[in-house]
Design a protein around this motif. Structure first.
Motif, PDB file in Angstrom:
ATOM      1  N   HIS A  23     -12.246 -14.638   0.964  1.00 45.93           N
ATOM      2  CA  HIS A  23     -13.305 -14.951   0.039  1.00 45.93           C
ATOM      3  C   HIS A  23     -14.161 -13.649  -0.097  1.00 45.93           C
ATOM      4  N   PRO A  53     -10.790 -18.448  -3.304  1.00 47.06           N
ATOM      5  CA  PRO A  53     -11.161 -19.921  -3.774  1.00 47.06           C
ATOM      6  C   PRO A  53     -10.414 -20.348  -4.902  1.00 47.06           C
ATOM      7  N   GLU A 170      -9.443 -23.596  -1.384  1.00 48.79           N
ATOM      8  CA  GLU A 170      -8.916 -22.207  -1.414  1.00 48.79           C
ATOM      9  C   GLU A 170      -7.346 -22.253  -1.402  1.00 48.79           C
TER      10      GLU A 170
END
Length: 293
Positions: A23, A53, A170
């Protein structure tokens, strides 16, 4: 450490066995520049784990995917700061949805109140500057290799499909740094690995192949990348994916019909038993047994 301005300057080139960026890449101003910097720090054979994501599974769903042409321009311009347009795009998408943040945080995203302080806040990595689905991100990696920016081999990946409840928001790619070679060869190898990973994994929706082919075609067109053979190669895999999806649906329909037949047979046997003489004769005995349970 500011990846956009400093990269991994404190780390020597070709000195790492692995880099994990979870991320991270969606928050930076210059994703291709950062990925290239990860590649610089890795030795050949070193692994890069990118966890990103999935825009379809998050509040980013209303936003358009960041095209390769956009991140390519930012790399060529050596962008080091998140631009105001990206901040406004994010805030507009967030603020226009049903509230998912506490009121105070929600106010930070009010696009009509983006003063200098709030713009500065969002430039400090508080927003998703870029958004992708797994297919769109795979296209970005392929296009970066066609452009000669990077050289990677796809080792493995996972999607939300791999989680039974589909609540994961994700996806992840594990990339291996490889020597620079023919861009078309590298791109074809990546496309082949990506498509076969989808086709060979029964947990993954094979329709993803068609989405990947569409994303690759769009990115190549917008960035003026001549990759018709590669696009045709991806289209071939997409057709295989659609065929696999149809076969899977057919198999499910067959199983459903078999289950319906078995259920009908069981109901018929139960009705026949109820009408049988032995069932009627033993009815009083069954009633007595129920009294003593």
């Amino acid at each position: 450490m500011n990846l956009d301005t400093d990269g991994l300057a404190v780390i020597e080139s070709s000195s790492l066995d692995g880099v994990v960026a979870s991320h991270v890449i969606e928050h930076v101003a210059n994703p291709l520049g950062v990925i290239a910097e990860f590649g610089r720090a890795l030795r050949f054979g070193g692994k890069l784990l990118l966890v990103v994501p999935d825009r379809h599974q998050t509040f980013d769903a209303p936003r358009r995917a960041t095209p390769f042409s956009t991140v390519l321009a930012k790399q060529r311009e050596k962008t080091t700061e998140v631009d105001e347009a990206s901040i406004r795009d994010f805030c507009q998408a967030i603020y226009g949805q049903p509230p998912i943040h506490p009121p105070k945080v929600r106010e930070w995203h009010d696009p009509t109140k983006l003063d200098a302080d709030r713009l500065a806040l969002h430039r400090r990595r508080s927003i998703h500057v870029h958004v992708w689905s797994p297919e769109e991100f795979a296209s970005l990696i392929v296009c970066s290799m066609l452009d000669g920016s990077t050289a990677w081999r796809l080792e493995s990946m996972y999607f939300s499909d791999h989680f039974p409840d589909r609540t994961a928001d994700e996806f992840a790619f594990v990339l291996e740094k490889v020597p620079l070679a023919s861009p078309n060869k590298l791109g074809r190898q990546f496309v082949d690995a990506w498509c076969h990973s989808v086709l060979d994994d029964t947990a993954v929706d094979s329709v993803r192949l068609a989405r990947f082919e569409e994303a690759l075609r769009r990115d190549c067109a917008e960035a003026a990348i001549n990759s018709l053979p590669l696009q045709l190669f991806a289209a071939k895999h997409a057709a295989l994916g659609m065929a696999a999806a149809q076969d899977r649906n057919t198999s499910l329909e067959v199983e459903l019909k078999r289950a319906q037949i078995r259920a009908a047979e069981a109901i018929a046997r139960a009705k026949a038993l109820e009408l049988s003489t032995s069932w009627k004769v033993t009815a009083p005995l069954r009633a007595v047994r129920r009294l003593f349970r």
